[in-house]
Design a protein around this motif. Structure first.
Motif, PDB file in Angstrom:
ATOM      1  N   ALA A  84      38.618  34.876  36.968  1.00  0.00           N
ATOM      2  CA  ALA A  84      39.214  35.838  36.031  1.00  0.00           C
ATOM      3  C   ALA A  84      38.523  35.770  34.675  1.00  0.00           C
ATOM      4  O   ALA A  84      38.203  36.800  34.075  1.00  0.00           O
ATOM      5  N   ILE A 139      40.018  38.979  32.663  1.00  0.00           N
ATOM      6  CA  ILE A 139      41.079  39.733  33.313  1.00  0.00           C
ATOM      7  C   ILE A 139      42.164  38.768  33.773  1.00  0.00           C
ATOM      8  O   ILE A 139      41.972  37.552  33.784  1.00  0.00           O
ATOM      9  N   SER A 140      43.275  39.284  34.178  1.00  0.00           N
ATOM     10  CA  SER A 140      44.390  38.465  34.635  1.00  0.00           C
ATOM     11  C   SER A 140      44.072  37.820  35.981  1.00  0.00           C
ATOM     12  O   SER A 140      43.410  38.437  36.829  1.00  0.00           O
ATOM     13  N   TRP A 177      46.163  37.482  38.175  1.00  0.00           N
ATOM     14  CA  TRP A 177      46.899  38.302  39.140  1.00  0.00           C
ATOM     15  C   TRP A 177      46.053  39.492  39.593  1.00  0.00           C
ATOM     16  O   TRP A 177      46.188  39.945  40.735  1.00  0.00           O
ATOM     17  N   THR A 178      45.178  39.983  38.722  1.00  0.00           N
ATOM     18  CA  THR A 178      44.250  41.044  39.122  1.00  0.00           C
ATOM     19  C   THR A 178      43.277  40.505  40.159  1.00  0.00           C
ATOM     20  O   THR A 178      42.996  41.170  41.160  1.00  0.00           O
ATOM     21  N   ALA A 199      45.033  40.331  43.386  1.00  0.00           N
ATOM     22  CA  ALA A 199      45.169  41.676  43.958  1.00  0.00           C
ATOM     23  C   ALA A 199      43.859  42.103  44.605  1.00  0.00           C
ATOM     24  O   ALA A 199      43.856  42.659  45.714  1.00  0.00           O
ATOM     25  N   TRP A 200      42.733  41.858  43.937  1.00  0.00           N
ATOM     26  CA  TRP A 200      41.430  42.217  44.492  1.00  0.00           C
ATOM     27  C   TRP A 200      41.146  41.442  45.773  1.00  0.00           C
ATOM     28  O   TRP A 200      40.554  41.979  46.706  1.00  0.00           O
ATOM     29  N   SER A 255      36.373  49.901  43.665  1.00  0.00           N
ATOM     30  CA  SER A 255      36.812  49.444  44.974  1.00  0.00           C
ATOM     31  C   SER A 255      35.864  49.994  46.030  1.00  0.00           C
ATOM     32  O   SER A 255      35.301  51.083  45.868  1.00  0.00           O
TER      33      SER A 255
END
Length: 66
Positions: A13, A19-20, A22-23, A26-27, A59
């Motif tokens: 991150a 970035i978070s 959590w991002t 998610a990725w 993506s």
């Protein structure tokens, strides 16, 4: 023997511009990043981060059924 560096989710991150985490999770779930499991830990290869950077954070295109 040259081993590719592995980064924790938190390190990945930070390497992606703060970035978070959590991002990043998610990725990983979306398949945008591939995970490498070491014991019970989720790690990310440095080359995976480079792919995301080169793709500009986009993506991957979904595959179409024919």
């Amino acid at each position: 023997m040259d081993l590719e560096p592995l980064l924790s989710v938190e390190e990945a991150a930070r390497a992606l511009g703060g970035i978070s985490k959590w991002t990043v999770h998610a990725w990983l779930s979306q398949g945008k990043l591939r995970r490498t499991k070491v014991g019970g830990r989720t790690m990310v290869r440095e080359s995976e981060l480079q792919k995301v950077i080169e793709d500009g954070g986009k993506s991957p295109s979904p595959r179409r059924e024919r």
